[in-house]
Motif scaffolding. Structure first.
Motif, mmCIF file in Angstrom:
data_model
loop_
_atom_site.group_PDB
_atom_site.id
_atom_site.type_symbol
_atom_site.label_atom_id
_atom_site.label_comp_id
_atom_site.label_asym_id
_atom_site.label_seq_id
_atom_site.Cartn_x
_atom_site.Cartn_y
_atom_site.Cartn_z
ATOM 1 N N GLY A 90 0.830 -1.200 0.000
ATOM 2 C CA GLY A 90 0.000 0.000 0.000
ATOM 3 C C GLY A 90 0.864 1.249 0.000
ATOM 4 N N GLU A 91 0.295 2.362 -0.434
ATOM 5 C CA GLU A 91 1.028 3.620 -0.451
ATOM 6 C C GLU A 91 0.104 4.761 -0.045
ATOM 7 N N PHE A 92 0.564 5.565 0.898
ATOM 8 C CA PHE A 92 -0.170 6.739 1.362
ATOM 9 C C PHE A 92 0.516 7.992 0.841
ATOM 10 N N SER A 93 -0.257 8.938 0.294
ATOM 11 C CA SER A 93 0.311 10.162 -0.268
ATOM 12 C C SER A 93 -0.426 11.387 0.264
ATOM 13 N N LEU A 94 0.317 12.452 0.457
ATOM 14 C CA LEU A 94 -0.224 13.746 0.875
ATOM 15 C C LEU A 94 0.353 14.818 -0.040
ATOM 16 N N LYS A 95 -0.512 15.687 -0.547
ATOM 17 C CA LYS A 95 -0.060 16.751 -1.440
ATOM 18 C C LYS A 95 -0.769 18.049 -1.091
ATOM 19 N N MET A 96 -0.010 19.132 -1.069
ATOM 20 C CA MET A 96 -0.556 20.477 -0.846
ATOM 21 C C MET A 96 -0.272 21.321 -2.079
ATOM 22 N N VAL A 97 -1.307 22.002 -2.578
ATOM 23 C CA VAL A 97 -1.185 22.812 -3.790
ATOM 24 C C VAL A 97 -1.803 24.181 -3.545
ATOM 25 N N GLY A 98 -1.137 25.217 -3.982
ATOM 26 C CA GLY A 98 -1.685 26.567 -3.901
ATOM 27 C C GLY A 98 -1.595 27.269 -5.243
ATOM 28 N N TYR A 99 -2.708 27.848 -5.697
ATOM 29 C CA TYR A 99 -2.735 28.672 -6.905
ATOM 30 C C TYR A 99 -3.101 30.098 -6.511
ATOM 31 N N PHE A 100 -2.307 31.034 -6.980
ATOM 32 C CA PHE A 100 -2.500 32.434 -6.616
ATOM 33 C C PHE A 100 -2.674 33.225 -7.914
ATOM 34 N N THR A 119 -6.484 29.698 -4.459
ATOM 35 C CA THR A 119 -7.025 28.351 -4.301
ATOM 36 C C THR A 119 -6.006 27.485 -3.563
ATOM 37 N N ILE A 120 -6.408 26.931 -2.425
ATOM 38 C CA ILE A 120 -5.552 26.050 -1.631
ATOM 39 C C ILE A 120 -6.190 24.664 -1.599
ATOM 40 N N THR A 121 -5.406 23.645 -1.945
ATOM 41 C CA THR A 121 -5.913 22.270 -1.997
ATOM 42 C C THR A 121 -5.027 21.343 -1.186
ATOM 43 N N GLY A 122 -5.650 20.544 -0.339
ATOM 44 C CA GLY A 122 -4.963 19.475 0.359
ATOM 45 C C GLY A 122 -5.498 18.139 -0.146
ATOM 46 N N SER A 123 -4.614 17.267 -0.622
ATOM 47 C CA SER A 123 -5.036 15.994 -1.220
ATOM 48 C C SER A 123 -4.455 14.826 -0.447
ATOM 49 N N LEU A 124 -5.316 13.880 -0.110
ATOM 50 C CA LEU A 124 -4.907 12.645 0.554
ATOM 51 C C LEU A 124 -5.284 11.475 -0.348
ATOM 52 N N SER A 125 -4.395 10.509 -0.471
ATOM 53 C CA SER A 125 -4.727 9.322 -1.268
ATOM 54 C C SER A 125 -4.073 8.088 -0.659
ATOM 55 N N PHE A 126 -4.744 6.962 -0.833
ATOM 56 C CA PHE A 126 -4.200 5.676 -0.392
ATOM 57 C C PHE A 126 -4.429 4.671 -1.505
ATOM 58 N N THR A 127 -3.353 4.035 -1.941
ATOM 59 C CA THR A 127 -3.401 3.035 -2.997
ATOM 60 C C THR A 127 -3.001 1.682 -2.426
ATOM 61 N N GLN A 128 -3.745 0.658 -2.794
ATOM 62 C CA GLN A 128 -3.489 -0.670 -2.245
ATOM 63 C C GLN A 128 -3.568 -1.725 -3.342
ATOM 64 N N ILE A 129 -2.525 -2.579 -3.414
ATOM 65 C CA ILE A 129 -2.601 -3.768 -4.261
ATOM 66 C C ILE A 129 -3.342 -4.829 -3.466
ATOM 67 N N ILE A 130 -4.544 -5.187 -3.917
ATOM 68 C CA ILE A 130 -5.415 -6.099 -3.166
ATOM 69 C C ILE A 130 -5.009 -7.544 -3.396
ATOM 70 N N ASN A 131 -4.768 -7.899 -4.632
ATOM 71 C CA ASN A 131 -4.252 -9.226 -4.980
ATOM 72 C C ASN A 131 -3.539 -9.118 -6.314
ATOM 73 N N LEU A 183 -9.010 11.853 -1.624
ATOM 74 C CA LEU A 183 -9.816 12.894 -0.987
ATOM 75 C C LEU A 183 -9.132 14.237 -1.151
ATOM 76 N N ASP A 184 -9.877 15.229 -1.679
ATOM 77 C CA ASP A 184 -9.369 16.594 -1.821
ATOM 78 C C ASP A 184 -10.189 17.536 -0.940
ATOM 79 N N MET A 185 -9.511 18.488 -0.337
ATOM 80 C CA MET A 185 -10.175 19.553 0.403
ATOM 81 C C MET A 185 -9.705 20.881 -0.187
ATOM 82 N N VAL A 186 -10.635 21.629 -0.786
ATOM 83 C CA VAL A 186 -10.289 22.819 -1.564
ATOM 84 C C VAL A 186 -10.946 24.047 -0.946
ATOM 85 N N TYR A 187 -10.151 25.101 -0.793
ATOM 86 C CA TYR A 187 -10.675 26.386 -0.301
ATOM 87 C C TYR A 187 -10.276 27.478 -1.289
#
Length: 416
Positions: free
Chosen positions: A156-166, A225-237, A246-250
């Protein structure tokens, strides 16, 4: 859309020789042509006659160059440099001037720069990126991002990304909202011809240009625009892989456009007015399943809701089929449905008592469909024994229930 379309290729194998210095690894060249027919343009407040023409063409080219190297701690460093140039024509831009004489085309230039470092032994990576975009004086945008990811022992892999557009939006108003202070020549009247490219001319009713104004005289407003992105990827079989995103955008600042008109039910027109804040919450689910050695089923669903009352659902299916070990075809279909934002109403429906109002059909209730196919050619020794290693061609047809239809064709060339 193009990034998603051409992000399906396998990663470069880095298990062999690892140079310490950065070396050229890959060159990506993407070109696309987009053609749209529509009416109800936001520039004319959703009118359905010839003044509401929403036809658009866009020709885009993007070049990305990637360098890869390993440092003394055996960490993989990747540096990517990109440059994109789009040129479009839009019938609606002509009606920034109410007589339809404004400039109706524009060019956007957007360089990008990104760097990442991956520790393959620890399963961690870290990245930084920067982005700039400018379009014909109408606006400019600066983007910054940072990302981290961590792989676990269970594939599995967990990722966090923060993005800002001005962004900085030029306040280019339609003709009728710019007051004329100069005295007109005898037996004539004066009015401004404004354009989405950032200029304006003071013209007499006989067609004589009295004066011109450019860039610095037009005020601007910020939009962030400020975005926080969370993702989790899993090899099931062995056959299945899934992910949750999941994105949270303001957003804050000026969130409309000054040359988008709204017509009241009295016939009077004004400029669209929208709140200065917006929260967005999209959540997506991906599931890829290998049906056999030659077929993959890629599925995606996204739910979206925001503080303006807009709710949407996206369903996407893609079925890559490997005809030979080096040639594949990928048919795809996407269905999208959304509710209207609470501030939207069609042409001549809004009342003067409302605080916020827009007739931009991007915020209306509608359904849309996108279907098409892509072909991919990737022989191990290159195409015609050259450095051209991958050739991809994709076509899609898009239709929307607001009388909008479009076609896009994209070409991706990968050199190694």
């Amino acid at each position: 859309m193009m990034v998603q379309a051409f992000s399906q290729g396998p990663a470069t194998d880095s298990s062999g020789y690892k140079p310490k210095k950065l070396k050229l690894d890959e060159i990506n060249l993407v070109s696309s042509y987009y053609d749209q027919t529509a009416n109800k343009s936001a520039v004319m407040g959703g009118r359905t006659d010839y003044k509401g023409n929403g036809d658009v063409t866009d020709f885009a080219n993007g070049l990305d160059v990637t360098f890869i190297g390993w440092d003394h701690k055996q960490r993989k460093n990747t540096l990517s440099v990109g440059l994109g140039i789009d040129h479009h024509t839009a019938a609606s831009q002509a009606y920034v001037d109410s007589n339809g004489t404004s400039k109706n085309d524009g060019t956007r230039i957007y360089p990008t720069l990104s760097w990442s470092r991956e520790n393959e032994l620890k399963g961690t990576s870290f990245g930084l990126g920067a982005y700039y975009s400018a379009e014909n004086n109408y606006y400019y945008s600066v983007g910054l991002n940072a990302s981290v990811s961590k792989k676990n022992k269970s594939n599995g892999e967990f990722s966090l990304k923060m993005v800002g557009y001005f962004d900085q939006i030029k306040m280019i108003y339609p003709t009728e909202f710019i007051p004329v202070t100069k005295t007109p020549p005898a037996d004539t009247t004066l009015h401004y011809i404004t354009t989405a490219s950032g200029g304006s001319e003071l013209v007499s009713s006989t067609g004589t240009v009295v004066s011109k104004t450019r860039g610095p005289e037009i005020p601007s407003r910020p939009r962030n625009t400020i975005t926080g992105s969370l993702s989790f990827t899993q090899i099931i079989n062995q056959r299945m892989q899934g992910s949750v995103e999941l994105d949270m955008v303001y957003q804050s600042g000026y969130l409309g456009l000054p040359f988008h008109r709204v017509f009241y039910n009295t016939g009077k027109d004004t400029i669209e007015s929208l709140p200065s804040q917006r929260f967005k919450l999209p959540i997506g689910f991906r599931l890829n399943y290998f049906l056999g050695d030659n077929i993959i089923l890629r599925s995606y669903y996204r739910f979206y809701a925001d503080s303006w009352g807009l709710v949407s659902h996206t369903f996407n299916l893609e079925l890559p089929v490997k005809i030979t070990p080096f040639f594949s075809i990928s048919p795809f279909y996407r269905f999208y449905i959304q509710t209207a934002a609470r501030y939207f109403a069609p042409y001549a429906v809004h009342t003067e008592q409302e605080q916020y109002f827009t007739s931009n059909y991007a915020l209306a209730a509608f359904n849309s469909s996108l279907f098409g196919a892509g072909v991919r050619l990737a022989p191990p020794r290159g195409i015609f024994a050259s450095s051209l290693r991958i050739l991809e061609l994709r076509y899609g047809h898009y239709s929307q229930t607001t009388d909008l239809n479009a076609n896009i064709i994209s070409l991706n060339l990968v050199f190694r």
